[in-house]
Design an enzyme around this catalytic site. Sequence first.
Site, PDB file in Angstrom:
ATOM      1  N   ASN A  23       1.144  -1.244   0.107  1.00 44.38           N
ATOM      2  CA  ASN A  23       0.275   0.125  -0.071  1.00 44.38           C
ATOM      3  C   ASN A  23       0.877   0.724  -0.319  1.00 44.38           C
ATOM      4  OD1 ASN A  23       0.386   0.724   2.706  1.00 44.38           O
ATOM      5  ND2 ASN A  23      -0.535  -1.369   3.195  1.00 44.38           N
ATOM      6  N   ASP A  33       1.290  -8.837   0.889  1.00 41.57           N
ATOM      7  CA  ASP A  33       2.238  -7.817   1.834  1.00 41.57           C
ATOM      8  C   ASP A  33       2.972  -8.425   3.131  1.00 41.57           C
ATOM      9  OD1 ASP A  33       3.142  -5.246   2.305  1.00 41.57           O
ATOM     10  OD2 ASP A  33       1.666  -4.179   2.456  1.00 41.57           O
ATOM     11  N   TYR A 124      -8.396  -4.990  -2.358  1.00 44.49           N
ATOM     12  CA  TYR A 124      -7.861  -4.093  -3.201  1.00 44.49           C
ATOM     13  C   TYR A 124      -9.464  -4.092  -4.491  1.00 44.49           C
ATOM     14  CZ  TYR A 124      -3.985  -1.205  -1.174  1.00 44.49           C
ATOM     15  OH  TYR A 124      -3.258  -0.440  -0.204  1.00 44.49           O
TER      16      TYR A 124
HETATM   17  P1  ADP Z   1      -4.088  -5.998  -2.294  1.00 43.73           P
HETATM   18  O1  ADP Z   1      -4.637  -5.015  -1.694  1.00 43.73           O
HETATM   19  O2  ADP Z   1      -3.237  -5.817  -3.452  1.00 43.73           O
HETATM   20  O3  ADP Z   1      -5.454  -6.558  -3.164  1.00 43.73           O
HETATM   21  P2  ADP Z   1      -3.969  -8.630  -1.445  1.00 43.73           P
HETATM   22  O4  ADP Z   1      -2.273  -8.873  -0.811  1.00 43.73           O
HETATM   23  O5  ADP Z   1      -4.971  -8.450  -0.752  1.00 43.73           O
HETATM   24  O6  ADP Z   1      -3.513  -7.584  -2.195  1.00 43.73           O
HETATM   25  O7  ADP Z   1      -4.376  -9.554  -2.595  1.00 43.73           O
HETATM   26  C1  ADP Z   1      -3.462  -9.712  -3.981  1.00 43.73           C
HETATM   27  C2  ADP Z   1      -3.245 -10.762  -3.986  1.00 43.73           C
HETATM   28  O8  ADP Z   1      -2.516 -11.845  -3.343  1.00 43.73           O
HETATM   29  C3  ADP Z   1      -4.613 -11.848  -4.026  1.00 43.73           C
HETATM   30  O9  ADP Z   1      -5.163 -12.642  -5.124  1.00 43.73           O
HETATM   31  C4  ADP Z   1      -4.472 -13.189  -3.214  1.00 43.73           C
HETATM   32  O10 ADP Z   1      -4.932 -13.760  -3.556  1.00 43.73           O
HETATM   33  C5  ADP Z   1      -2.790 -13.212  -2.983  1.00 43.73           C
HETATM   34  N1  ADP Z   1      -1.984 -12.996  -1.579  1.00 43.73           N
HETATM   35  C6  ADP Z   1      -2.136 -13.220  -0.411  1.00 43.73           C
HETATM   36  N2  ADP Z   1      -1.012 -14.250   0.411  1.00 43.73           N
HETATM   37  C7  ADP Z   1      -0.462 -14.314  -0.921  1.00 43.73           C
HETATM   38  C8  ADP Z   1       0.846 -15.287  -0.879  1.00 43.73           C
HETATM   39  N3  ADP Z   1       1.572 -15.709   0.261  1.00 43.73           N
HETATM   40  N4  ADP Z   1       1.988 -15.470  -1.980  1.00 43.73           N
HETATM   41  C9  ADP Z   1       1.286 -15.060  -3.021  1.00 43.73           C
HETATM   42  N5  ADP Z   1      -0.092 -14.102  -3.629  1.00 43.73           N
HETATM   43  C10 ADP Z   1      -1.080 -14.248  -2.658  1.00 43.73           C
END
Ligand code: ADP
Length: 169
Positions: A23, A33, A124
Amino acid sequence: MKLELIKGDITTIKVDAIVNAANSSLLGGGGVDGAIHRKGGEQILEDCQAIRQKQGKCDTGQAVITRAGNLPSNYVIHTVGPVYNKGGVLKEQQLANCYKNSINLLIKNGLKTIAFPNISTGIYGFPKKRAAEISVKTILCLAPSEQPEKVIFVCFDDQNYRIYEELLK
Ligand code: ADP
């Protein structure tokens, strides 16, 4: 340029740089993140804080690079995806910019391999199919001199994995 698709956790991937869906504060959050900061440890946060002091927040679509602490990758590229809300052309351009600017930063640092999560498709709220189309199209449209050696799409959830499988066929 080699394109690969993996289902799993991006914090386990050994490439020159993994991308974080950060973010704008750059100081950590939930989702991918949170996982990257938890597993990577203090070094990543220290570098993010130094960037904050120098340039302030990171704008949507922009990217910055840090060391990777305890992660198997060498660097983390933090990019800020758009919050989908009602969508629109600007949000689509911002998402494309995340992929473009992350790869530009990779190349600028003399690095060759990169792994992306599905930016903006978690908290997001960007529609997964549209986000996948934008990511693949943006990468396939790179000029030869702007292309990394290898790009890995890392899908955490089944739905994203199936969408990418179909798109990359
Ligand atoms: P944003 O705020 O950009 O939407 P998120 O982290 O909530 O970010 O989600 C972005 C993508 O990352 C989602 O598709 C989620 O399933 C995925 N995600 C969450 N944890 C992991 C991980 N450890 N490795 C890879 N992808 C992940």
